[in-house]
Motif scaffolding. Sequence first.
Motif, mmCIF file in Angstrom:
data_model
loop_
_atom_site.group_PDB
_atom_site.id
_atom_site.type_symbol
_atom_site.label_atom_id
_atom_site.label_comp_id
_atom_site.label_asym_id
_atom_site.label_seq_id
_atom_site.Cartn_x
_atom_site.Cartn_y
_atom_site.Cartn_z
ATOM 1 N N ARG A 67 16.479 31.655 31.927
ATOM 2 C CA ARG A 67 17.261 30.608 32.610
ATOM 3 C C ARG A 67 18.679 30.541 32.058
ATOM 4 O O ARG A 67 19.642 30.390 32.806
ATOM 5 N N THR A 68 18.793 30.640 30.732
ATOM 6 C CA THR A 68 20.113 30.612 30.101
ATOM 7 C C THR A 68 20.959 31.778 30.593
ATOM 8 O O THR A 68 22.127 31.595 30.958
ATOM 9 N N GLN A 69 20.385 32.974 30.620
ATOM 10 C CA GLN A 69 21.117 34.146 31.108
ATOM 11 C C GLN A 69 21.533 33.964 32.564
ATOM 12 O O GLN A 69 22.643 34.332 32.949
ATOM 13 N N GLY A 70 20.656 33.398 33.363
ATOM 14 C CA GLY A 70 20.981 33.145 34.766
ATOM 15 C C GLY A 70 22.152 32.188 34.917
ATOM 16 O O GLY A 70 23.044 32.413 35.742
ATOM 17 N N LEU A 71 22.167 31.119 34.120
ATOM 18 C CA LEU A 71 23.268 30.152 34.173
ATOM 19 C C LEU A 71 24.584 30.803 33.743
ATOM 20 O O LEU A 71 25.637 30.569 34.344
ATOM 21 N N LEU A 72 24.520 31.625 32.700
ATOM 22 C CA LEU A 72 25.731 32.298 32.232
ATOM 23 C C LEU A 72 26.228 33.325 33.244
ATOM 24 O O LEU A 72 27.428 33.428 33.494
ATOM 25 N N GLN A 73 25.306 34.073 33.853
ATOM 26 C CA GLN A 73 25.704 35.050 34.871
ATOM 27 C C GLN A 73 26.325 34.365 36.081
ATOM 28 O O GLN A 73 27.328 34.831 36.629
ATOM 29 N N PHE A 74 25.748 33.243 36.503
ATOM 30 C CA PHE A 74 26.307 32.488 37.621
ATOM 31 C C PHE A 74 27.719 32.008 37.278
ATOM 32 O O PHE A 74 28.638 32.097 38.093
ATOM 33 N N SER A 75 27.894 31.530 36.059
ATOM 34 C CA SER A 75 29.211 31.063 35.613
ATOM 35 C C SER A 75 30.229 32.196 35.604
ATOM 36 O O SER A 75 31.383 31.995 35.989
ATOM 37 N N LEU A 78 31.353 32.659 39.100
ATOM 38 C CA LEU A 78 32.315 31.618 39.499
ATOM 39 C C LEU A 78 33.719 31.961 39.006
ATOM 40 O O LEU A 78 34.695 31.862 39.754
ATOM 41 N N LEU A 79 33.804 32.353 37.748
ATOM 42 C CA LEU A 79 35.108 32.697 37.180
ATOM 43 C C LEU A 79 35.709 33.916 37.869
ATOM 44 O O LEU A 79 36.889 33.930 38.220
ATOM 45 N N ARG A 80 34.901 34.950 38.059
ATOM 46 C CA ARG A 80 35.380 36.175 38.708
ATOM 47 C C ARG A 80 35.841 35.889 40.130
ATOM 48 O O ARG A 80 36.888 36.370 40.574
ATOM 49 N N GLY A 81 35.086 35.085 40.869
ATOM 50 C CA GLY A 81 35.456 34.737 42.239
ATOM 51 C C GLY A 81 36.731 33.920 42.302
ATOM 52 O O GLY A 81 37.583 34.156 43.161
ATOM 53 N N ALA A 82 36.862 32.955 41.391
ATOM 54 C CA ALA A 82 38.082 32.143 41.364
ATOM 55 C C ALA A 82 39.297 33.015 41.056
ATOM 56 O O ALA A 82 40.340 32.887 41.702
ATOM 57 N N LEU A 83 39.154 33.909 40.091
ATOM 58 C CA LEU A 83 40.260 34.808 39.756
ATOM 59 C C LEU A 83 40.610 35.713 40.925
ATOM 60 O O LEU A 83 41.788 35.940 41.211
ATOM 61 N N ALA A 84 39.607 36.223 41.618
ATOM 62 C CA ALA A 84 39.858 37.089 42.780
ATOM 63 C C ALA A 84 40.638 36.339 43.848
ATOM 64 O O ALA A 84 41.564 36.882 44.452
#
Length: 118
Positions: A67-75, A78-84
């Motif tokens: 679950r922790t890895q999933g939350l970090l991957q999702f985050s 989000l960052l990659r998409g915002a930067l794009a």
Amino acid sequence: ASQTRVLVADDHLEAIKFLCKDMWIGIFGKQIDKLQTNHRGVFVLKDYAFRWLTRHSCADEALSRARTQGLLQFSCGLLRGALANLGSQAIVTAELSLAYPACSFNIQIHTLPCNITN
């Protein structure tokens, strides 16, 4: 007519600052705790109490880790998409700190031309 230009380092830094302040406040109710850069397109964002990790617990260690890895991957997404959307292509990875729920996000900016339409 469209033209191609390469974003300069200042544009990338401004995009990262936007993430650390405005976007982080909008999502997590606080600014990022620490921003580091080598001034060559690599940024490290540190959150000493990552909100999504403070609200998650599970007795099963393997499930908790997943679950922790999933939350970090999702985050990271989000960052990659915002930067794009701000014109910066990047690789974003996350690391969980030993001081749970602290974590860091490593951002490596790729200097690629982006098309600008007038």
